[in-house]
Design a protein around this motif. Structure first.
Motif, PDB file in Angstrom:
ATOM      1  N   THR A 146      -8.177  -1.628  -0.409  1.00 43.89           N
ATOM      2  CA  THR A 146      -7.332  -0.425  -0.495  1.00 43.89           C
ATOM      3  C   THR A 146      -6.284  -0.600  -1.578  1.00 43.89           C
ATOM      4  O   THR A 146      -6.050   0.294  -2.400  1.00 43.89           O
ATOM      5  CB  THR A 146      -6.635  -0.170   0.861  1.00 43.89           C
ATOM      6  OG1 THR A 146      -7.640  -0.036   1.854  1.00 43.89           O
ATOM      7  CG2 THR A 146      -5.782   1.087   0.837  1.00 43.89           C
TER       8      THR A 146
ATOM      9  N   LEU B 274      -6.074   1.526  -5.066  1.00 41.14           N
ATOM     10  CA  LEU B 274      -4.876   2.293  -5.438  1.00 41.14           C
ATOM     11  C   LEU B 274      -4.380   1.884  -6.823  1.00 41.14           C
ATOM     12  O   LEU B 274      -4.006   2.726  -7.634  1.00 41.14           O
ATOM     13  CB  LEU B 274      -3.768   2.083  -4.402  1.00 41.14           C
ATOM     14  CG  LEU B 274      -3.895   2.887  -3.116  1.00 41.14           C
ATOM     15  CD1 LEU B 274      -2.869   2.418  -2.090  1.00 41.14           C
ATOM     16  CD2 LEU B 274      -3.717   4.364  -3.383  1.00 41.14           C
TER      17      LEU B 274
ATOM     18  N   LEU C  49      -6.957  -2.045   9.604  1.00 39.96           N
ATOM     19  CA  LEU C  49      -7.817  -2.576   8.546  1.00 39.96           C
ATOM     20  C   LEU C  49      -7.904  -4.092   8.598  1.00 39.96           C
ATOM     21  O   LEU C  49      -6.931  -4.774   8.951  1.00 39.96           O
ATOM     22  CB  LEU C  49      -7.273  -2.148   7.174  1.00 39.96           C
ATOM     23  CG  LEU C  49      -7.144  -0.649   6.894  1.00 39.96           C
ATOM     24  CD1 LEU C  49      -6.704  -0.421   5.455  1.00 39.96           C
ATOM     25  CD2 LEU C  49      -8.464   0.073   7.129  1.00 39.96           C
TER      26      LEU C  49
ATOM     27  N   ILE D  63       0.841  -1.207   0.000  1.00 47.00           N
ATOM     28  CA  ILE D  63       0.000   0.000   0.000  1.00 47.00           C
ATOM     29  C   ILE D  63       0.872   1.252   0.000  1.00 47.00           C
ATOM     30  O   ILE D  63       0.603   2.205  -0.745  1.00 47.00           O
ATOM     31  CB  ILE D  63      -0.974  -0.026   1.211  1.00 47.00           C
ATOM     32  CG1 ILE D  63      -2.040  -1.105   0.969  1.00 47.00           C
ATOM     33  CG2 ILE D  63      -1.622   1.336   1.448  1.00 47.00           C
ATOM     34  CD1 ILE D  63      -2.907  -1.421   2.157  1.00 47.00           C
TER      35      ILE D  63
END
Lengths: 156, 207
Positions: free
Chosen positions: A74, A78, A66, A33
């Motif tokens: 996520t 992204l 999370l 991430i």
């Protein structure tokens, strides 16, 4: 939507899924991430402000640890946003190449591009300048098909 | 007066080993911004225009906060980290907002260091300060007795410095990618602007 992509850090997503419950597995997700966020920021930074994608309208949430599904969402979000930004960047590059080619042809044969204008904004450079194909001596040039490129004097 | 290391909930520390809290408590009162600080805010406002604001997300500290925001479920383009929030406000308003001496010192320090700093009324808190998840799993700033408020959120009204404030607590949150010395420098800068000299004791990494 789940994007299965082994290219991100060369990590097999199936292995990630198996390790998702472990701290090490979650750390791999966090690294992915962070990597994707940096990539998105760098790609968006190359876009002109007017071309930058608007962030999706999302309700303001509060910071929390999370879940596996949220981490996956996520990451996929992204990845999708990087794809959109890269498309916009490609269009921007194509537009700039087109403007450079037009300026070159305008300079060679101004009469073929009457009143056409190319600005530094079209070229993606920082100065403020414009090139325009204009008739020499106004109406006389128009009647005689005598055109030239006039370059503006720069920033006010 | 020294810089202290805040505690981090054990599970949270396993999850985010580089998450850290540093804070300093010192005497300070809320009063109108003196002319020299007002000039400093104006000068910073003049220098901080569109181009630096647009480039901000790519800078090391804001970039690190953006990554952390994603990791904890926040969209950094919706919920902005402190320096980006101040930059956005500057662009929208045309100048930095001047409130009072303490708030202005915080603004200057955040813009200069890019560190997520906040300031609270120290007498409303009981040391030590730390970070933990609350009952709903939300990451919060907490003191020894209670939850203060969500991490990176504005401090709630009862701990916001006001006319009754006599001591200030300045906090700085460090995340992966931000060196500990920079986090301490953020605290040091706020104190310096308020005429206090801080000493850094113990570790300088934000854990």
């Amino acid at each position: 939507m789940t994007i299965v992509d082994t290219s991100v850090f060369g990590v097999d997503p199936r292995a990630l899924r198996e390790n998702a419950g472990t701290v090490a597995g979650r750390h791999e997700f966090y690294e992915q991430i962070a990597h994707l966020e940096r990539e998105l920021t760098e790609t968006v930074a190359k876009l002109e402000p007017s071309r930058r994608p608007r962030p999706p309208k999302a309700a303001a949430t509060r910071p929390h640890v999370l879940s596996y599904a949220e981490l996956e969402r996520t990451r996929d979000d992204l990845t999708a946003r990087i794809g959109v930004a890269e498309d916009l960047l490609a269009r921007q590059s194509a537009g700039r190449s087109g403007a450079r080619a037009l300026l070159k042809r305008m300079s060679e044969v101004p009469a073929d591009f009457r009143w056409a204008t190319v600005t530094t904004k079209d070229l993606g450079t920082k100065e403020c300048r414009a090139w325009q194909s204009v008739p020499v001596l106004g109406p006389i040039g128009m009647l005689g098909n005598w055109w030239r490129i006039r370059m503006s004097s720069g920033c006010p | 007066m020294s810089i202290e290391t805040g505690w981090i909930d054990n599970q949270l520390a396993d999850e985010f080993p580089e998450l850290g809290l540093r804070y300093a408590i010192f005497d300070g009162v809320v009063e109108p911004t003196p002319p020299e600080m007002w000039n400093q805010v104006l000068d910073l406002s003049t220098r901080f225009r569109g181009a630096p604001a647009m480039a901000l997300p790519s800078k090391p500290a804001p970039s690190a906060y953006r990554a952390f925001f994603r990791q904890v479920g926040l969209d950094p383009d919706v919920v902005r980290n402190p320096v980006e929030a101040i930059a956005y406000d500057r662009i929208m308003r045309g100048t930095f907002r001047s409130v009072h001496r303490v708030a202005d010192a915080l603004t200057v320090a955040i813009v200069e260091t890019h560190i997520a700093l906040s300031v609270m009324d120290a007498d409303s808190l009981s040391e030590p300060l730390g970070i933990r998840p609350d009952d709903e799993g939300v990451l919060v700033l907490a003191d020894a007795d209670r939850t203060i408020g969500p991490l990176f959120g504005p401090p709630p009204g009862d701990v916001t410095p006001g006319l009754h404030t006599r001591r200030l607590a300045v906090t700085a949150v460090g995340v992966a990618g931000i060196p500990g010395w920079l986090v301490d420098y953020g605290l040091w800068r706020v104190a310096d602007l308020l005429g206090v000299v801080l000493e850094s004791e113990g570790e300088t990494t934000p854990r």
